[in-house]
Design a protein around this motif. Structure first.
Motif, PDB file in Angstrom:
ATOM      1  N   GLN A 155       0.846  -1.182   0.000  1.00 21.98           N
ATOM      2  CA  GLN A 155       0.000   0.000   0.000  1.00 21.98           C
ATOM      3  C   GLN A 155       0.885   1.238   0.000  1.00 21.98           C
ATOM      4  N   ALA A 156       0.361   2.308  -0.549  1.00 21.65           N
ATOM      5  CA  ALA A 156       1.092   3.576  -0.599  1.00 21.65           C
ATOM      6  C   ALA A 156       1.274   4.138   0.806  1.00 21.65           C
ATOM      7  N   ILE A 157       2.377   4.852   0.985  1.00 18.04           N
ATOM      8  CA  ILE A 157       2.652   5.591   2.212  1.00 18.04           C
ATOM      9  C   ILE A 157       2.677   7.065   1.845  1.00 18.04           C
ATOM     10  N   ASP A 158       1.928   7.867   2.569  1.00 17.40           N
ATOM     11  CA  ASP A 158       1.876   9.310   2.348  1.00 17.40           C
ATOM     12  C   ASP A 158       3.189   9.909   2.827  1.00 17.40           C
ATOM     13  N   LEU A 159       3.985  10.443   1.916  1.00 18.88           N
ATOM     14  CA  LEU A 159       5.290  10.980   2.274  1.00 18.88           C
ATOM     15  C   LEU A 159       5.213  12.245   3.107  1.00 18.88           C
ATOM     16  N   THR A 160       4.080  12.932   3.101  1.00 21.48           N
ATOM     17  CA  THR A 160       3.990  14.151   3.905  1.00 21.48           C
ATOM     18  C   THR A 160       4.030  13.847   5.401  1.00 21.48           C
ATOM     19  N   THR A 161       3.831  12.585   5.786  1.00 21.96           N
ATOM     20  CA  THR A 161       3.946  12.223   7.202  1.00 21.96           C
ATOM     21  C   THR A 161       5.389  12.336   7.681  1.00 21.96           C
TER      22      THR A 161
END
Length: 124
Positions: free
Chosen positions: A72-78
């Motif tokens: 699954q994708a990981i939101d890089l803004t985290t």
């Protein structure tokens, strides 16, 4: 190879991965209900994929990494520092190298456009 695919009505756009020129497209999974239109922009030799997702009206974008074509994708803004000046709804990622270093861009809250580099800290 990575990119995107869509139906004839262009809705929705999906980030995809092809293992070879003769293999079927694998749709890359996201976890966001908001950023459903996705694009895969870059892939490393070890299979990490980066790109971005848009909301329904394409007014917002978020940078993503897929650790593999089946992840699954990981939101890089985290990974952006809390309280930073980034408009987190304007980010995108375009390339990842074999060390996992990611380059991308976006806007600050004042509207100015900037680039970023995310460098992994291994072992943490």
């Amino acid at each position: 190879m990575v990119g995107y695919a869509y139906k004839a009505d262009f809705n929705p756009i999906r980030a995809v991965f092809w293992a070879s020129s003769s293999s079927p497209a694998v749709i890359l999974r996201t976890v966001s209900d908001e950023f459903t239109n996705t694009v895969a922009a870059g892939i490393s030799d070890n299979g990490q994929i980066v790109g971005y997702g848009f909301n329904d009206d394409f007014s917002k974008s978020r940078a993503y990494i897929w650790p593999s074509a089946t992840s699954q994708a990981i939101d890089l803004t985290t990974f952006f520092p809390a309280g930073s000046n980034w408009d987190l709804d304007s980010t995108y990622a375009i390339a990842v190298n074999n060390r996992g270093e990611i380059i991308g861009g976006g806007s600050f809250n004042d509207g100015t456009v900037h680039n970023f580099v995310l460098i992994p800290v291994h072992g943490h």
